[in-house]
Scaffold this motif. Structure first.
Motif, short mmCIF file in Angstrom:
data_model
loop_
_atom_site.label_atom_id
_atom_site.label_comp_id
_atom_site.label_asym_id
_atom_site.label_seq_id
_atom_site.Cartn_x
_atom_site.Cartn_y
_atom_site.Cartn_z
N ASP A 108 34.98 40.96 64.75
CA ASP A 108 35.36 40.81 66.16
C ASP A 108 34.24 41.29 67.08
N LYS A 109 33.65 42.42 66.73
CA LYS A 109 32.59 42.99 67.56
C LYS A 109 31.37 42.06 67.59
N PHE A 110 30.94 41.60 66.42
CA PHE A 110 29.79 40.70 66.36
C PHE A 110 30.06 39.42 67.16
N TYR A 111 31.28 38.91 67.04
CA TYR A 111 31.62 37.67 67.75
C TYR A 111 31.58 37.90 69.26
N ALA A 112 32.09 39.04 69.70
CA ALA A 112 32.07 39.36 71.13
C ALA A 112 30.64 39.52 71.64
N GLN A 113 29.72 39.90 70.74
CA GLN A 113 28.31 40.05 71.12
C GLN A 113 27.52 38.75 70.90
N ASN A 114 28.22 37.69 70.53
CA ASN A 114 27.59 36.39 70.29
C ASN A 114 26.62 36.41 69.12
N GLN A 115 26.87 37.30 68.16
CA GLN A 115 26.05 37.38 66.94
C GLN A 115 26.79 36.63 65.83
N LEU A 116 26.62 35.32 65.82
CA LEU A 116 27.44 34.48 64.95
C LEU A 116 27.14 34.64 63.46
N PRO A 117 25.87 34.71 63.03
CA PRO A 117 25.63 34.92 61.59
C PRO A 117 26.21 36.23 61.08
N GLU A 118 26.08 37.30 61.89
CA GLU A 118 26.64 38.60 61.49
C GLU A 118 28.16 38.54 61.42
N THR A 119 28.76 37.75 62.34
CA THR A 119 30.22 37.58 62.30
C THR A 119 30.65 36.99 60.97
N GLN A 120 29.97 35.93 60.53
CA GLN A 120 30.33 35.28 59.28
C GLN A 120 30.14 36.21 58.09
N THR A 121 29.06 37.00 58.11
CA THR A 121 28.83 37.95 57.02
C THR A 121 29.96 38.95 56.92
N ALA A 122 30.41 39.47 58.06
CA ALA A 122 31.53 40.42 58.06
C ALA A 122 32.80 39.76 57.54
N LEU A 123 33.06 38.52 57.92
CA LEU A 123 34.25 37.82 57.44
C LEU A 123 34.18 37.57 55.93
N ASP A 124 32.97 37.29 55.44
CA ASP A 124 32.81 37.04 54.00
C ASP A 124 33.08 38.30 53.18
N ASN A 125 32.95 39.47 53.79
CA ASN A 125 33.16 40.74 53.08
C ASN A 125 34.62 41.17 53.05
N ILE A 126 35.51 40.34 53.59
CA ILE A 126 36.93 40.70 53.68
C ILE A 126 37.68 40.18 52.45
N ASP A 127 38.49 41.05 51.86
CA ASP A 127 39.37 40.66 50.77
C ASP A 127 40.69 40.21 51.39
N THR A 128 40.86 38.90 51.56
CA THR A 128 42.04 38.39 52.27
C THR A 128 43.34 38.67 51.54
N GLN A 129 43.27 38.96 50.24
CA GLN A 129 44.49 39.19 49.47
C GLN A 129 45.19 40.48 49.86
N VAL A 130 44.49 41.40 50.51
CA VAL A 130 45.12 42.67 50.88
C VAL A 130 45.48 42.72 52.36
#
Length: 675
Positions: A108-130
């Motif tokens: 959320d923070k990266f997206y608000a700062q318009n840092q789109l590659p960093e946003t995707q990296t943070a999303l990729d590190n999320i375990d959606t199963q939990v």
């Protein structure tokens, strides 16, 4: 469906199917203000409240309050404080669920700062199963938005297909259904058509002619075979596949028939019968909810109002040629179909006034108007033809609602009057957005000392201020007057003249030889140049040699005003490293259309070819305007760029960006949209 995607969808569906809600019971009631609200819910308090709660508890019990503090700080754009709390949380031992929630906050923070590659990296590190239900929904919303920003329609649709079934608010269901259709129709027709329902028609055997709509035979949807060994997960996957196929079929029929209302209505009725239980039935995308209201303009007589004589005849004739090119392309496309072409009527705006033009349009039974080109003519004519659809080729003229100086200006509000300007101000706003997306903090503008240069600089400044509301940076604008003084002008802008002055003072004081180096200012980290080509050819080397040799090279950006043919390829080499904006049409010198135009219309300037592009796009937009007006996120890819329609009925063009490297053009990818 490929194996990877099937596994991913299966994982999501498993998560969603197994989410449970646990209610904690206690013998002592806890005051509401002591219970932290759910993360990613709508927060009622500010960040100070949640930080205060964190301080009061002072133990591991404060984790929930710290997460909420980060969410509030991001909302308030207090990113430095948010980073401090995030660092504190990262230093703690977190379980998998807490780590995933923290990564989602970081995204959320990266997206608000318009840092789109960093946003995707943070999303990729999320375990959606939990993730719990609320966090999973937030994850899918953010991932969908990111894919849309990155112009990845397939990935965006995959995320929204997973998201929509779990929305509980009706307005959100409608919004995301509209958005999903807008993304689906950007996919290739071949991909969409794999799920399109077959239109089975009843045929009279004696005449072999189609019968009417009432006799269409609707095939029963095939039911998935159920076996005793079918698991709940298999059922979920089968339900998801039916749901996805329904959306693809809906998008396919809309993509194919959106400009043919009668056919679209018939195919939509077939879709409803084929997918009677589909969730989109309850919240049908608005563009399909009332097809008659979004029927495209299909005029029989089109008036084109241009200056064909006098001072602006060259510009008018360039637009006229573009219109005729688009018209003859349509003629060739319809040559094998029994569809009549509209008639074109050209009017020279230099030979008549507004009232005379209005009378002539009425007499000729005109049902669509392209033009005029000049603002004065638009201001005079539009109030006289409020009953006619108009695509003006310049911006609307702002008018005061009253004599009150504080009153906001009023623009043309007729629903079927549109404006299609080639706006240098819009181009400057897109430049500001790109420079901001490139992580520059303190840009500087160089522009001509004219009303044009000052308008463009003002638009850049306003956009930069909107992008950096918490920054105290005041973008400098410097205006040059003549090419002969550009060297001293650049020295003044980069303050090397002051450095030289200080060196001379030290030499005068020391009275001995000194080893010195002229220094340029270090606070500027990018320059946006608005100039003609011959001015840019002088400005860039002056900037290159003026910047201190030990300082980083200043990134240079330029407007389309300085983009031009270089038939010797010498100037383009001198502009190596420069990034500039222009129409996609003019950034593709190997394209078939530009080569055809260049062959038939040799040695035309880029400014003339931009007007040719305006003529082509203005004609092709006629059938697209109502669609753009009623479809959120809709774009039409024209020669000028990706065209969209703002709430003020102004056509916005998202330009392309390119960079010179050793005389060769390379496209520069950008996530920005037309402002």
């Amino acid at each position: 469906m490929n194996v990877f995607l099937k596994k991913r969808i299966s994982r999501y569906l498993t998560v969603i199917a197994t989410i449970t809600f646990i209610t904690a019971c206690s013998s002592v009631a806890t005051p509401p203000e002591e219970i932290p609200p759910a993360l990613f819910s709508e927060l009622e308090a500010d960040s100070a409240f949640y930080l205060n709660k964190d301080t009061q508890l002072g133990s591991d019990d404060n984790l929930a309050w710290q997460f909420l503090a980060v969410q509030a700080l991001i909302k308030e754009k207090k990113f430095v404080m948010a980073d401090a709390v995030i660092n504190s949380l990262q230093a703690k031992t977190l379980n998998t669920e807490q780590s995933s929630a923290l990564n989602l906050l970081m995204a959320d923070k990266f997206y608000a700062q318009n840092q789109l590659p960093e946003t995707q990296t943070a999303l990729d590190n999320i375990d959606t199963q939990v993730l719990n239900q609320a966090n999973l929904v937030h994850y899918l919303k953010l991932q969908s938005e990111l894919y849309i920003r990155n112009e990845q329609p397939y990935e965006a649709t995959e995320s929204m297909l997973l998201l929509i079934p779990h929305l509980t608010v009706d307005t959100e269901k409608q919004t995301y259904n509209d958005l999903l259709l807008a993304q689906l129709i950007q996919l290739p027709a071949k991909r969409l058509n794999q799920y399109q329902p077959v239109l089975v028609k009843a045929v009279d055997e004696t005449t072999t002619q189609e019968t009417d709509l009432g006799e269409l035979v609707v095939p029963e949807p095939a039911l998935p075979a159920e076996t005793p060994t079918e698991t709940p997960q298999d059922k979920l996957l089968a339900q998801y596949q039916d749901y996805k196929e329904g959306w693809y079929a809906l998008a396919a029929l809309y993509q194919k028939s959106k400009l043919r209302p009668n056919r679209l209505t018939r195919e939509l009725n077939l879709w409803k019968a084929t997918y009677p239980d589909h969730s989109a039935q309850a919240f049908m995308p608005l563009v399909l909810a009332d097809i008659t209201a979004i029927s495209p303009y299909q005029p029989d007589d089109i008036a084109v109002l241009l200056p064909l004589t006098g001072r602006f005849a060259r510009q008018g004739k360039a637009i006229q040629l573009g219109l005729l090119n688009a018209y003859y392309q349509q003629q060739q496309a319809l040559s094998n179909k029994e569809m009549p072409l509209p008639k074109l009527h050209f009017f020279d705006t230099q030979l008549t006034n507004g009232q005379q033009l209005a009378d002539q349009l009425t007499e000729a039974n005109i049902d669509f108007v392209i033009g005029p080109l000049m603002k004065k003519e638009i201001e005079e004519l539009l109030p006289l033809i409020e009953n006619m659809p108009v695509l003006a080729l310049n911006s609307f003229v702002e008018q005061k609602k009253s004599t009150d100086e504080d009153q906001q200006p009023e623009i043309n509000e007729v629903q079927w009057h549109y404006a299609f300007p080639l706006s240098p101000e819009d181009e400057a706003r897109q430049a500001a957005s790109l420079i901001h997306a490139d992580q520059h903090k303190n840009p500087l503008i160089i522009a001509p000392n004219s009303s044009y240069g000052k308008r463009v600089a003002s638009a850049f400044k306003q956009q930069w201020a909107a992008l950096t509301p918490t920054s105290d940076v005041n973008v400098e604008a410097h205006y040059f007057q003549s090419k002969s003084k550009l060297s001293t002008f650049i020295a003044d802008v980069l303050q090397t003249d002051k450095s030289n002055s200080r060196i001379q003072q030290m030499r005068s004081i020391a009275q001995v030889p000194l080893e010195t180096e002229v220094r340029s200012r270090r606070d500027v980290d990018a320059i946006y140049i608005v100039s003609k080509r011959d001015e840019l050819i002088l400005l860039k080397p002056f900037i290159d040699v003026t910047v201190s040799p030990f300082a980083p090279r200043l990134p240079l950006y330029a407007s389309s005003r300085s983009h031009s043919f270089d038939r010797t390829n010498m100037q383009n080499k001198e502009l190596t490293g420069l990034v500039f904006s222009d129409n996609p049409f003019l950034l593709d010198p190997e394209g078939s259309l530009i080569q055809e135009v260049e062959k038939a219309w040799n040695k035309q300037s880029f400014s003339t070819l931009r007007l040719f592009s305006l003529g082509v796009d203005s004609y092709q937009l006629i059938e697209q305007l109502v669609y753009l007006q009623n479809t959120e996120g809709a774009v039409y890819k024209g020669l000028i760029g990706e065209l969209s329609l703002g709430a003020d009925n102004n056509v916005k063009a998202k330009l392309s960006w390119a960079k010179y490297q050793d005389g060769i053009l390379f496209e520069v990818a950008t996530p920005i949209t037309a402002e």
